[in-house]
Design an enzyme around this catalytic site. Structure first.
Site, short mmCIF file in Angstrom:
data_model
loop_
_atom_site.label_atom_id
_atom_site.label_comp_id
_atom_site.label_asym_id
_atom_site.label_seq_id
_atom_site.Cartn_x
_atom_site.Cartn_y
_atom_site.Cartn_z
N MET A 274 6.21 -1.27 -0.73
CA MET A 274 5.42 -2.47 -1.04
C MET A 274 4.04 -2.46 -0.41
SD MET A 274 7.29 -4.26 -3.05
CE MET A 274 6.28 -5.73 -3.04
N ARG A 275 3.72 -1.42 0.35
CA ARG A 275 2.42 -1.41 1.03
C ARG A 275 1.28 -1.41 0.01
NH1 ARG A 275 3.20 2.41 4.53
NH2 ARG A 275 3.64 1.02 6.27
N ALA A 276 1.45 -0.72 -1.10
CA ALA A 276 0.39 -0.67 -2.10
C ALA A 276 0.07 -2.06 -2.65
CB ALA A 276 0.80 0.27 -3.24
#
Length: 670
Positions: A274-276
């Site tokens: 989910m970092r993107a």
């Protein structure tokens, strides 16, 4: 102090400048990784940015640059009472590639501990960079454990130090920028993901733009102060715009529509985790603030995707970073509710470079030999096909799908560069003991030093709380970690390997080992032999990508000069030992064991192989012989090398993990 090149005077490189400015507006974006060839103004632009960063207010006397309006409650120099504060320019701190862990995160102040008997913390570069800019040139050459510490601090906004009796936490929020030349090796994918944005830079091919670059650089070199003065108004305007964007940033609204576009884009490009999504959201918000808007638009989401996603969609280190902009536009249109959406899904995707959807080659594009090469029986001297037209060369075969291999490690305890393959004495790793230093002391073993000095305190006249320590008391910490090795591939490209199915399997196996070498931070080299000679297809390098490219284009055909291949590999190792004597080698010979051409080719190959055995070089022979009748020639070659033979199928087996240890064990038994 030298005058930096003005940021606004950098010609072109729009994406680079925008990515740096967005991080100046919102450091929460997560920093920038700048990838590009040498001489593309990477370092110039980064150093120039520091002059545009607004001044910071700090608590007077605080070594950790606490904000007087909201000081860090856990600051080691705190608690801070309301009082004196000062303004200073934002710092740009450079982290050298060869820095130690102590220099980066800080450590126990040894001098005060021994002289005064107090436990004090000496801050490192992360503390210096707090509320400023931390720059790492050639970040791909930085040791892995330093990169881990650096990126963890950047992600958490704090640095934690737990070592040598010191337990310290301090704030460490900074703009992180790394630059690298991909030709010198890649970052691991999980580390690429920790940089918020990535920019690819290249020199312009437009003559007019190149002329302007040269003109400005010459003018700056002739009179740096005068050149900077001519750009002062532009610099002031950009600095004011950064301040205004920072003030506007909390008011920017990221609506549900934009969030849905961000989530759909990340899902469409199959990025991991989910970092993107989070980075895209922060980047789009910073873009809106930079444009002076309080609403995030689709154009902000699109630009955020182009900066935040290319390096996150790589599935292995040999995939080129990039983003399909047509697919991006289709996704944004579909989830943005545009009126022009037809949504029928009947249009075929544009063909990629290989002619098929998404760039995948069509079946008819597969390289074909003359006739059914895979079905032709081998014939001629030594079982090799007779060359047609004199050369016998065939077009390159496509590599089979790579697979995961077990660890091939060089036996014993080395002292090479830090890596992830073989056991080694290193500057970093777990402490296994102490010893008297040989030469300069680099890693103090505090407990052993105190233990050595303690019995002599009365004789030395100690009267205060400090410990009286002499040079003979100092002890060096002995540490064990992992090293990277030189993996030298010696690949048979002769006619006996030319059957397309076999050569594809061979290339797939070598590609699998190259992937493993990439993950374990090895250097790799490639020697090929065919016809009447051997060639160094790739001198030892840290760029595993280059080895994969050379492997893919490797042609086959001709006789099998095995001795020439081994002798050329021996020469490559000899030269490499002069350049890097501490790096140990692992030789991987990929062949069916045949040797043809010239007088006594088999005997000559045996003598060449025994050179490796005499020097104790670890080696593995990958036996590529196929068919119901096997001559066992690769096994004989492995015996001459003092190594072990393994078939292509066995590369996937658990036994591969102990091959080199078996080699060394059999050598000792002999």
């Amino acid at each position: 102090m030298s005058t930096p090149f003005p940021f606004t005077a950098v010609v072109g490189q729009d994406d680079l400048r925008l990515a740096l400015l967005l991080n100046a507006v919102s450091p929460a974006v997560g920093g920038v990784l700048v990838r590009g060839e040498k001489g593309t103004a990477k370092s110039t632009a980064v150093r120039a940015l520091s002059a545009l960063l607004p001044e910071v207010d700090v608590v007077s006397g605080c070594r950790f640059s606490c904000d007087p309006d909201s000081p860090d409650p856990g600051c080691p120099d705190g608690p801070h009472e309301p009082g004196a504060s000062a303004s200073r320019p934002a710092r740009m701190v450079e982290l050298p590639v060869g820095a130690s862990e102590d220099r980066l995160v800080g450590a126990l102040d040894i001098e005060r501990a021994l002289a005064e008997g107090v436990k004090a913390f000496e801050p490192g570069l992360l503390a210096d960079a707090h509320r400023g800019l931390l720059y790492v040139d050639e970040v791909n050459l930085l040791h892995d454990h330093l990169v881990d510490l650096l990126l963890d601090a950047a992600a958490m906004g704090a640095s934690y130090v737990e070592r040598e009796g010191v337990s310290v936490r301090h704030a460490a929020r900074f703009l992180l920028v790394g630059t690298m030349n991909p030709e010198e090796g890649e970052l691991r994918p999980q580390l690429l993901d920790r940089f918020g944005l990535t920019v690819e830079v290249a020199a312009s091919r437009e003559p007019d733009q190149r002329v302007e670059v040269v003109r400005r650089r010459l003018a700056y070199d002739d009179d740096p102060a005068g050149f900077a003065a001519r750009w002062a108004d532009e610099e002031t305007a950009v600095r004011a715009r950064i301040v205004a964007a920072r003030e506007l940033l909390p008011s920017v609204r990221l609506g549900d529509g934009a969030l849905r576009q961000i989530a759909a884009t990340c899902a469409a490009f199959e990025v991991d985790g989910m970092r993107a999504d989070i980075v895209m959201a922060r980047t789009a918000t910073a873009l809106a603030a930079w444009a002076g808007r309080t609403e995030v638009l689709a154009e902000d989401v699109r630009q955020a995707a182009l900066l935040a996603l290319p390096h996150r969609r790589r599935r292995n280190p040999f995939d080129a970073p990039g983003l399909d902009e047509d697919k991006l536009d289709e996704t944004l249109e579909e989830f943005g509710g545009s009126d022009g959406q037809d949504g029928d899904g009947d249009d075929d995707p544009d063909p990629g470079p290989g002619g098929g959807p998404g760039g995948q080659p069509e079946p008819d594009d597969a390289p074909q030999g003359d006739g059914d090469a895979a079905a032709r029986p081998e014939a001629g001297e030594g079982g090799e096909p007779q060359p047609s037209g004199g050369a016998g060369e065939q077009s390159p075969a496509r590599a089979a799908e790579p697979f995961r291999t077990k660890v091939l490690s060089v036996p014993g305890l080395g002292e090479g560069a830090a890596g992830r393959r073989s056991r080694a004495r290193t500057e970093h790793g777990r402490t296994i003991g102490a010893r008297r230093p040989r030469g300069a002391l680099t890693k103090l073993h505090l407990a052993a030093t105190v233990q050595a000095a303690a019995p002599h305190q009365r004789a030395r006249g100690r009267s205060g709380p400090g410990l009286v320590v002499r040079r003979d008391d100092l002890r060096q910490a002995s540490r064990e970690g992992r090293e990277g090795n030189l993996v030298l591939f010696v690949v048979d490209a002769s006619g006996s390997m030319a059957a397309r199915q076999r050569m594809g399997a061979v290339k797939g196996a070598v590609l699998s080992l190259l992937l493993d070498a990439y993950q374990r931070r090895d250097k790799v080299g490639l020697v090929t032999f065919r016809g009447s000679a051997a060639d160094v297809a790739l001198p030892p390098t840290s760029s595993v990508d280059a080895a994969a490219v050379r492997l893919e284009s490797l042609p086959t055909g001709g006789r099998t000069p095995l001795a020439a291949g081994l002798l050329r590999a021996h020469e490559v190792l000899r030269v490499e030992r002069l350049r890097d004597p501490a790096r140990r080698a692992l030789v991987v010979v990929v062949t069916d064991g045949r040797a043809t051409g010239g007088p006594e080719p088999v005997a000559l190959a045996g003598r060449a192989a025994r050179l490796f055995a005499a020097e104790g070089t670890a080696s593995v022979v990958v036996d590529c012989e196929s068919g119901p009748v096997r001559l066992g020639l690769a096994g004989r070659l492995a015996d001459e090398l003092g190594g072990t033979a393994v078939t292509l199928d066995e590369l996937r087996a658990d036994s591969i993990a102990s091959l080199v240890k078996d080699v060394q064990g059999s050598r000792r038994a002999a």
